[in-house]
Design a protein around this motif. Structure first.
Motif, mmCIF file in Angstrom:
data_model
loop_
_atom_site.group_PDB
_atom_site.id
_atom_site.type_symbol
_atom_site.label_atom_id
_atom_site.label_comp_id
_atom_site.label_asym_id
_atom_site.label_seq_id
_atom_site.Cartn_x
_atom_site.Cartn_y
_atom_site.Cartn_z
ATOM 1 N N PRO A 107 0.814 -1.225 0.000
ATOM 2 C CA PRO A 107 0.000 0.000 0.000
ATOM 3 C C PRO A 107 0.843 1.269 0.000
ATOM 4 O O PRO A 107 0.466 2.268 -0.640
ATOM 5 N N ARG A 108 1.979 1.245 0.675
ATOM 6 C CA ARG A 108 2.861 2.417 0.689
ATOM 7 C C ARG A 108 3.471 2.645 -0.699
ATOM 8 O O ARG A 108 3.611 3.783 -1.148
ATOM 9 N N PHE A 109 3.831 1.562 -1.379
ATOM 10 C CA PHE A 109 4.306 1.687 -2.766
ATOM 11 C C PHE A 109 3.232 2.340 -3.634
ATOM 12 O O PHE A 109 3.501 3.252 -4.420
ATOM 13 N N LEU A 110 2.002 1.860 -3.513
ATOM 14 C CA LEU A 110 0.916 2.346 -4.346
ATOM 15 C C LEU A 110 0.602 3.813 -4.072
ATOM 16 O O LEU A 110 0.172 4.537 -4.976
ATOM 17 N N GLU A 111 0.813 4.262 -2.861
ATOM 18 C CA GLU A 111 0.566 5.660 -2.531
ATOM 19 C C GLU A 111 1.434 6.601 -3.369
ATOM 20 O O GLU A 111 1.035 7.723 -3.665
ATOM 21 N N HIS A 112 2.618 6.121 -3.741
ATOM 22 C CA HIS A 112 3.564 6.962 -4.481
ATOM 23 C C HIS A 112 3.532 6.707 -5.987
ATOM 24 O O HIS A 112 4.258 7.358 -6.733
ATOM 25 N N ALA A 113 2.689 5.785 -6.432
ATOM 26 C CA ALA A 113 2.678 5.422 -7.847
ATOM 27 C C ALA A 113 2.135 6.531 -8.736
ATOM 28 O O ALA A 113 2.405 6.551 -9.932
ATOM 29 N N ALA A 114 1.380 7.458 -8.174
ATOM 30 C CA ALA A 114 0.843 8.553 -8.981
ATOM 31 C C ALA A 114 1.917 9.553 -9.364
ATOM 32 O O ALA A 114 1.727 10.347 -10.291
ATOM 33 N N GLU A 115 3.061 9.520 -8.682
ATOM 34 C CA GLU A 115 4.062 10.566 -8.859
ATOM 35 C C GLU A 115 5.416 10.054 -9.330
ATOM 36 O O GLU A 115 6.341 10.850 -9.524
ATOM 37 N N HIS A 116 5.557 8.738 -9.527
ATOM 38 C CA HIS A 116 6.848 8.181 -9.914
ATOM 39 C C HIS A 116 6.653 7.024 -10.892
ATOM 40 O O HIS A 116 5.665 6.295 -10.836
ATOM 41 N N HIS A 117 7.621 6.874 -11.772
ATOM 42 C CA HIS A 117 7.583 5.762 -12.719
ATOM 43 C C HIS A 117 7.928 4.435 -12.041
ATOM 44 O O HIS A 117 7.396 3.388 -12.421
ATOM 45 N N VAL A 118 8.852 4.480 -11.105
ATOM 46 C CA VAL A 118 9.313 3.272 -10.414
ATOM 47 C C VAL A 118 9.418 3.570 -8.921
ATOM 48 O O VAL A 118 9.920 4.629 -8.533
ATOM 49 N N VAL A 119 8.930 2.652 -8.116
ATOM 50 C CA VAL A 119 9.141 2.705 -6.673
ATOM 51 C C VAL A 119 9.938 1.466 -6.300
ATOM 52 O O VAL A 119 9.581 0.345 -6.679
ATOM 53 N N VAL A 120 11.037 1.675 -5.587
ATOM 54 C CA VAL A 120 11.957 0.589 -5.237
ATOM 55 C C VAL A 120 12.001 0.422 -3.723
ATOM 56 O O VAL A 120 12.165 1.407 -2.991
ATOM 57 N N GLY A 121 11.866 -0.797 -3.263
ATOM 58 C CA GLY A 121 12.098 -1.093 -1.851
ATOM 59 C C GLY A 121 13.598 -1.181 -1.603
ATOM 60 O O GLY A 121 14.266 -2.070 -2.124
ATOM 61 N N ASP A 157 19.155 1.477 -4.869
ATOM 62 C CA ASP A 157 19.238 0.050 -4.582
ATOM 63 C C ASP A 157 18.788 -0.670 -5.850
ATOM 64 O O ASP A 157 17.595 -0.818 -6.106
ATOM 65 N N ALA A 158 19.752 -1.086 -6.635
ATOM 66 C CA ALA A 158 19.466 -1.564 -7.990
ATOM 67 C C ALA A 158 19.404 -3.081 -8.109
ATOM 68 O O ALA A 158 19.143 -3.596 -9.203
ATOM 69 N N THR A 159 19.642 -3.815 -7.035
ATOM 70 C CA THR A 159 19.732 -5.272 -7.154
ATOM 71 C C THR A 159 18.555 -6.009 -6.524
ATOM 72 O O THR A 159 18.543 -7.235 -6.497
ATOM 73 N N GLY A 160 17.575 -5.273 -6.022
ATOM 74 C CA GLY A 160 16.427 -5.910 -5.389
ATOM 75 C C GLY A 160 15.260 -6.092 -6.348
ATOM 76 O O GLY A 160 15.131 -5.393 -7.352
ATOM 77 N N ALA A 161 14.372 -7.033 -6.021
ATOM 78 C CA ALA A 161 13.240 -7.367 -6.886
ATOM 79 C C ALA A 161 11.921 -6.775 -6.410
ATOM 80 O O ALA A 161 10.915 -6.893 -7.108
ATOM 81 N N PHE A 162 11.902 -6.132 -5.246
ATOM 82 C CA PHE A 162 10.659 -5.581 -4.699
ATOM 83 C C PHE A 162 10.455 -4.183 -5.275
ATOM 84 O O PHE A 162 11.060 -3.208 -4.828
ATOM 85 N N ARG A 163 9.591 -4.099 -6.300
ATOM 86 C CA ARG A 163 9.450 -2.855 -7.048
ATOM 87 C C ARG A 163 8.006 -2.635 -7.492
ATOM 88 O O ARG A 163 7.212 -3.580 -7.558
ATOM 89 N N LEU A 164 7.740 -1.396 -7.843
ATOM 90 C CA LEU A 164 6.507 -1.026 -8.524
ATOM 91 C C LEU A 164 6.878 -0.289 -9.793
ATOM 92 O O LEU A 164 7.746 0.595 -9.777
#
Length: 264
Positions: A107-121, A157-164
């Motif tokens: 849900p925190r990732f989705l909150e920022h999806a309106a303003e960014h192309h990619v969200v990375v954990g 952090d470019a090596t992780g798989a947790f992304r939006l």
């Protein structure tokens, strides 16, 4: 911050995740997000594929891809991304099946999806973000992070798989430039998106050790990723055009002139 309401797909690749898959699905459903799911299984010998089919049976929001053998984690993500584009999804979340990626972060990732192309954990924005990890895994993780920053100049952090991913704002052609089919897919894809105008936001996450199963990262995978990293460094210096997509990411208007940033 307002969460965007668009078609969202959660993509989860699996291999020998029979003990984790159903509990993870139930936890994700408990968030009440109304997302669709895509599971991709590489013919797990522990029956993970059958569990996926049971979840998908009669459920139009659960989809599956079955491959005949292990073809690489990067190829799994590439296939999942292609499937999401073909399905017309605007937002794609990618995560692991082993509970190292907490569903509660989505849900925190989705909150920022309106303003960014990619969200990375990101595992590097707070202390003690890798609880329970042994020294070997920590060394690989921090070493990979340092090398991507030094060789690619990318402070992420470019090596992780947790992304939006905002697929509706990222051209399909940008992912076509990614050739890696192993773990190097993650830093290659993020680097190419970053070079092609993607606004990337990092959010801090904690990555606990697996509770079930075993890590699939091997030393050979790390060495292969290092080779790809040096190849990309060479492309950056000698053939920068090979990293550029004909179509750039569609600009996203952010509040108060906000630009690419990191959150602690």
């Amino acid at each position: 911050m307002t969460q965007i309401r668009q078609r969202t797909l959660i993509f989860i690749p699996t291999y020998n995740e029979a003990a984790n898959l159903s509990p993870l699905y139930l936890e994700l459903e408990g968030l009440g997000l109304g997302c669709d799911y895509l599971f991709l299984d590489d013919n797990s010998p522990d029956g993970t594929g059958r569990i996926i089919d049971d979840l998908a049976n009669g459920n139009p929001r659960v989809h599956s891809i079955h491959r005949e053998r292990k073809l690489g984690i990067g190829s799994a993500h590439a296939e999942g991304i292609s499937w999401a584009y073909r399905g017309g999804y605007e937002v794609l979340v990618t995560m692991d099946c082993d509970f190292t990626h907490s569903p509660a972060c989505i849900p925190r990732f989705l909150e920022h999806a309106a303003e960014h192309h990619v969200v990375v954990g990101s595992r590097f924005l707070q202390s003690d973000s890798l609880p329970g990890w042994n020294l070997f895994r920590k060394t690989l993780t921090y070493g990979g992070h340092i090398m991507t920053r030094l060789l690619l100049g990318m402070p992420l952090d470019a090596t992780g798989a947790f992304r939006l991913y905002r697929l509706d704002r990222i051209p399909r052609s940008a992912f076509d430039l990614v050739s890696s089919r192993g773990y190097s897919f993650f830093f290659e894809s993020l680097y190419i998106l970053w070079l092609n105008g993607a606004s990337v936001l990092q959010l801090p996450i904690s990555l606990p050790a697996r509770t079930q199963g075993h890590s699939k990262m091997r030393v050979t995978d790390a060495l292969q990723s290092l080779r790809v990293l040096f190849e990309m460094f060479g492309r950056r210096l000698l053939r920068p055009a090979s990293l550029s997509s004909a179509a750039k990411c569609t600009p996203i208007t952010r509040r108060n002139g906000e630009n690419r940033r990191e959150e602690a």
